[in-house]
Design an enzyme around this catalytic site. Structure first.
Site, PDB file in Angstrom:
ATOM      1  N   HIS A 182     -20.827  89.558   4.154  1.00  0.00           N
ATOM      2  CA  HIS A 182     -21.356  90.037   2.875  1.00  0.00           C
ATOM      3  C   HIS A 182     -20.232  90.331   1.887  1.00  0.00           C
ATOM      4  CE1 HIS A 182     -25.417  91.105   4.796  1.00  0.00           C
ATOM      5  NE2 HIS A 182     -25.600  90.136   3.933  1.00  0.00           N
TER       6      HIS A 182
ATOM      7  N   ARG B  61     -38.254  79.786 -12.988  1.00  0.00           N
ATOM      8  CA  ARG B  61     -39.061  80.078 -11.802  1.00  0.00           C
ATOM      9  C   ARG B  61     -39.463  81.556 -11.845  1.00  0.00           C
ATOM     10  NH1 ARG B  61     -34.310  77.521  -9.801  1.00  0.00           N
ATOM     11  NH2 ARG B  61     -34.659  75.397  -9.038  1.00  0.00           N
TER      12      ARG B  61
ATOM     13  N   ARG C 112     -42.497  78.217 -15.500  1.00  0.00           N
ATOM     14  CA  ARG C 112     -43.427  77.767 -14.465  1.00  0.00           C
ATOM     15  C   ARG C 112     -44.233  78.969 -13.974  1.00  0.00           C
ATOM     16  NH1 ARG C 112     -40.984  75.127  -9.130  1.00  0.00           N
ATOM     17  NH2 ARG C 112     -40.572  77.310  -8.583  1.00  0.00           N
TER      18      ARG C 112
ATOM     19  N   GLU D 235     -45.060  66.831  -8.578  1.00  0.00           N
ATOM     20  CA  GLU D 235     -44.433  66.968  -7.263  1.00  0.00           C
ATOM     21  C   GLU D 235     -45.381  66.548  -6.142  1.00  0.00           C
ATOM     22  OE1 GLU D 235     -43.346  71.123  -6.980  1.00  0.00           O
ATOM     23  OE2 GLU D 235     -45.037  71.651  -8.273  1.00  0.00           O
TER      24      GLU D 235
ATOM     25  N   ASN E 218     -37.536  67.468  -5.575  1.00  0.00           N
ATOM     26  CA  ASN E 218     -37.394  67.960  -4.194  1.00  0.00           C
ATOM     27  C   ASN E 218     -38.701  67.797  -3.413  1.00  0.00           C
ATOM     28  OD1 ASN E 218     -34.954  68.753  -5.225  1.00  0.00           O
ATOM     29  ND2 ASN E 218     -35.364  70.935  -5.148  1.00  0.00           N
ATOM     30  N   ASP E 219     -39.770  68.420  -3.932  1.00  0.00           N
ATOM     31  CA  ASP E 219     -41.056  68.343  -3.223  1.00  0.00           C
ATOM     32  C   ASP E 219     -41.660  66.948  -3.307  1.00  0.00           C
ATOM     33  OD1 ASP E 219     -41.245  70.815  -2.069  1.00  0.00           O
ATOM     34  OD2 ASP E 219     -42.270  71.744  -3.760  1.00  0.00           O
TER      35      ASP E 219
ATOM     36  N   ARG F  42     -37.718  68.366   3.921  1.00  0.00           N
ATOM     37  CA  ARG F  42     -36.332  68.334   3.441  1.00  0.00           C
ATOM     38  C   ARG F  42     -35.432  69.321   4.181  1.00  0.00           C
ATOM     39  NH1 ARG F  42     -38.818  71.013  -1.169  1.00  0.00           N
ATOM     40  NH2 ARG F  42     -37.953  73.099  -1.526  1.00  0.00           N
TER      41      ARG F  42
ATOM     42  N   CYS G  56     -36.534  68.223 -12.945  1.00  0.00           N
ATOM     43  CA  CYS G  56     -35.896  69.528 -12.734  1.00  0.00           C
ATOM     44  C   CYS G  56     -35.505  69.782 -11.283  1.00  0.00           C
ATOM     45  CB  CYS G  56     -36.812  70.649 -13.233  1.00  0.00           C
ATOM     46  SG  CYS G  56     -38.411  70.736 -12.382  1.00  0.00           S
TER      47      CYS G  56
END
Length: 837
Positions: free
Chosen positions: A303, A410, A446, A545, A568-569, A579, A616
């Site tokens: 950390h 997001r 979104r 997506e 991505n999706d 993924r 995106c």
């Protein structure tokens, strides 16, 4: 009868503090006893104790068994089963791998020959820092505090338990305002402070062994630190520092601010040297003067190191003879790029790092210049380069980094890690802050994408066999309509403060969009009735997506104003390949020709109906794919803020027409590998020219041939022609070691072939004073011409250029013109005919 649940640990990094604290959150509210057994080690742990769970040393693929017994065992088991199926496999982000130290240090000859002392280490955070070495001690309890001999254990325990309660309350208060990594860190520390095994160990030490509060804390620290160290896991060993931090803060609560370990007061630029530094010690240091960390024991997962990375502080670990360095007190350079600490600095070493600072500052200046310019191809095609953000705090930095808008805000972070959803006012203030930071630039927000890997506890979504193909995002809005309406109302009100656009995730059907639009219209009507200002023309769009949406574009275009491809999706759904599954990495390659054809179909459908189309996902943040995305004709590309300036720079060198031709060729490839080769060939053919005025250094302060070569290679790095300057230097010196490139008459042509070059390049350097070179005629060099060619170019290209240049240098008049001219553009004009067929 006790209930049992078998499972196999799916986490590549095992169960360390973060996943353990999430697990503890799931079961701690139930009355039933929860026991976790690691069947490999036979270690059993209290499921409500983070420390016990971590101490069970559960590693990837370990078989485990949960046992639950008590009045609410069925409810607890249902919650635990849902957690193991839906959340546990994804509750820990991938950890950054630690850089490895090779047997021999890779150093530039300039540094190797500088006469300074070089200490090798493992680079955990890159960057270069300079300062005085300052030692910081390990966690320890002051000797003045007694450890034993308590005469009234009950009173001593009440005092210690009250301090523990105050510490937990303090963590709760700090969580309310902390952000980012500090927020994550406080959660881990809070989980330790409220850990039932931690409290039991403290109480037992006081009540059974008559230890003082200080003695009990010391004993608990030693016990749990030893437990983690005994696991043999470096990752768990790192978490011992978190335990020490909590113990130090608890001690201060008990003894009213007792100084556990006084950090030195930093009054000048400093490099802190420590065997181990806890996160609390790090945060207590004066960051105005803290320039870097040199640690004996640390890894990329510590950390403390994660904090250092978040503050961009170069960090080195595993440096030998640390005790000597702690007493050094002299000036040093921490080179996180090379993985070394340089002490006993000489004038030559200082010159080297002055060149390094110029190199890095030059690259930053180039990127900052690109950040301030509009994103345009060299033939005038405009593409908006926007930022992906998750919090309002990120907006200002994104715009400073060159964002021309927010392409994806997001909003999940507003809803996660809390007991109830944010109300309208809280959401409105967050959205308004982002819009005010944006000014006149567009912001795409979104709506809540809950479900899948984003589990919102208070929604109580039931367990599903495959949550990524289940009730997620827009699919749950009708069930949680009041929550959705609250978010929409906050967005509608915020639309009065800027160019806000609402984007709906996981759309598959036109009916979903129509329902969302109906709700928006109803909430707008309510705002109008209350005379609240808003943008009645607020655009509404959707993420593409789900593959079904790609084949419903005609209908969706009739309903929506814009689209953004969530690569991505979309890729994982299209290829039916998770993924997160590394064994399916080949299927999750965006260069799969079938996927490229799908992207083209989506983009073509949107453009045919005059709808804005953007992207995106992660694909947008990689410059390698930029020619293909440009060829798609996208209106917008949105990516993480740190890469935006680089995207703009790359875009400026591309031709939209050539990119369209590249895409057409890629669509006809049979495999991702073929498409990758095509992309590499395109980059080398349509990249930067061999020679450019910016590659001319007409007034160099280089005093040696090592410095001359380094400065020329540094210029290649500054201009983005290589991302691996040390590899290029090494390739040049391999040839220089074989034979001198000092051709005589005051000229040298060092050269190399290496794919560390992004584009074949030629740089010219003229030192202020002649430089010794071991030339063929024994004369020093007045003009150096460095040639660096990509290895994958034609086998003869390198020799052709070199031969032409050598022939021209045989001409005395040509040499004289090069020596006398100082203007970079005119020097280019003199050299250019040498490379024309």
């Amino acid at each position: 009868m006790a209930l049992e649940q078998h499972f196999v640990c799916p986490l590549p990094n095992g169960v360390h503090a973060r996943p353990a604290s999430v697990l503890e959150e799931v079961v701690r509210g139930f009355e039933s006893e929860v026991t976790l057994l690691n069947q490999r080690t036979r270690r059993a742990a209290n499921g409500k104790s983070v420390l016990a769970i971590v101490g069970a040393d559960i590693r990837h693929w370990d078989p485990c068994l949960f046992t639950i017994s008590g009045p609410d065992e069925r409810e607890a088991m249902a919650a635990l089963t849902a957690f193991l199926q839906n959340t546990f496999p994804r509750c820990d982000e991938p950890l950054l791998p630690a850089a490895r130290r090779s047997g021999e240090l890779r150093l530039s000859p300039c540094l190797r020959n500088a006469g300074a002392t070089v200490h090798g280490g493992v680079s955990l955070v890159r960057g270069i820092a300079r300062g005085r070495l300052v030692p910081v001690g390990k966690f320890s309890i002051p000797r003045t505090l007694p450890r034993n001999g308590v005469t009234d254990p009950e009173t001593e325990w009440r005092q210690l338990d009250a301090a523990l309660a105050k510490l937990k309350a303090a963590y709760d208060e700090r969580l309310a305002v902390a952000r980012g990594i500090e927020n994550d860190l406080i959660k881990v520390h809070r989980s330790i402070a409220r850990d039932v095994e931690f409290r039991r160990r403290l109480r037992e030490a006081v009540m059974a062994r008559r230890r003082t509060a200080a003695g009990a804390i010391e004993e608990a620290a030693a016990h749990f630190t030893g437990l983690l160290a005994a696991s043999g896991s470096a990752l768990l060993y790192d978490r011992a520092l978190d335990i020490q931090d909590v113990c130090a803060q608890l001690l201060q609560e008990v003894y009213d601010g007792a100084a556990v370990e006084i950090n030195p007061e930093l009054t000048e630029d400093s490099l802190v040297v420590a065997e181990a530094l806890t996160p609390g010690q790090f945060l207590a240091l004066n960051r105005k003067f803290l320039k870097g960390l040199v640690l004996a024991d640390a890894s990329a997962t510590s950390h403390t190191v994660i904090l250092a990375r978040s503050f961009n502080l170069p960090t080195l670990a595993g440096v030998e003879d640390l005790a000597t360095l702690q007493s050094d007190g002299g000036e040093a350079v921490l080179d996180g790029d090379a993985g070394v600490l340089v002490t006993q600095l000489t004038d030559a070493a200082r010159r080297y790092y002055a060149m390094e600072q110029r190199r890095l500052a030059g690259r930053r200046a180039r990127l900052q210049k690109a950040a301030s310019l509009p994103a345009t191809t060299r033939d005038g095609r405009r593409i908006e380069i926007a930022a992906n953000i998750a919090t309002a705090d990120e907006a200002a930095a994104a715009f400073d980094g060159g964002a021309e808008g927010i392409g994806l805000f997001r909003t999940e972070m507003l809803f996660l890690d809390r007991n109830s959803p944010p109300d309208e006012t809280e959401q409105f203030e967050v959205y308004r802050r982002v819009l005010e930071a944006a000014g006149n630039r567009p912001v795409i927000v979104r709506t809540l994408d809950a479900g899948g890997d984003k589990r919102v506890a208070y929604l109580n979504l039931p367990a599903e066999e495959n949550p990524f193909l289940g009730r997620r995002a827009v699919r749950i809005y009708p069930e949680f309509e009041p929550l959705f309406r609250t978010q929409l109302r906050a967005l509608i009100r915020a639309s009065a403060f800027g160019k806000l656009r609402v984007m709906v995730p996981m759309v598959a059907l036109p009916e979903e969009v129509r329902w969302v639009k109906k709700v928006i219209a109803e909430e707008q009507s309510r705002c109008a009735a209350e005379k609240l200002p808003f943008d009645a023309a607020m655009p509404v769009g959707a993420m593409i997506e789900v593959p079904a949406a790609a084949f419903a574009m005609e209908a969706l275009c009739r309903e929506l104003d814009f689209f953004s491809i969530g690569s991505n999706d979309l890729l994982q759904y299209f290829m039916a390949a998770d993924r997160m599954n590394t064994r399916l990495a080949a299927l999750h390659d965006p260069l799969q020709p079938a996927f490229l054809r799908l992207l083209k179909q989506i983009a073509d459908a949107a453009r045919a109906r005059q709808k804005e189309i953007g992207l995106c996902g992660e694909m947008g943040g990689q410059t390698r794919f930029l020619p293909l995305l440009t060829g798609l004709g996208l209106n917008k590309i949105s990516a993480a803020a740190p890469v935006l300036a680089g995207l703009k720079t790359e875009l400026a060198g591309l031709s939209a027409d050539e990119c369209r031709q590249l895409l057409d060729a890629a669509l006809h490839c049979a495999t991702a590998e073929e498409a990758g080769v095509l992309l590499e060939e395109f980059a080398s053919r349509h990249g930067l020219p061999l020679l450019d005025p910016d590659l001319i250094i007409a007034d160099s302060d280089a005093a040696t041939r090592e410095e001359a070569i380094k400065q020329a290679v540094d210029r290649l790095f500054v201009l983005g022609r290589t991302e691996e300057p040390l590899a290029v230097e090494e390739a040049v010196w391999q040839r220089e070691a074989a034979y001198s490139t000092g051709f005589g008459n005051g000229f040298a042509i060092p050269h190399c072939k290496t794919n560390a070059m992004r584009f074949s390049s030629l740089a010219l350097l003229k030192p202020r004073a002649p430089v010794a070179w071991r030339s063929l005629d024994g004369q020093p060099v007045r003009v150096m011409i460095l040639l660096a060619v990509r290895e994958d170019r034609s086998a003869t290209e390198h020799m052709k250029i070199l031969a032409r240049l050598a022939r021209r240098l045989m001409d005395g008049g040509f040499r004289t013109r090069l020596e006398r001219e100082s203007d970079p553009a005119k020097l280019c004009a003199i050299l250019q005919p040498s490379f024309e067929s």
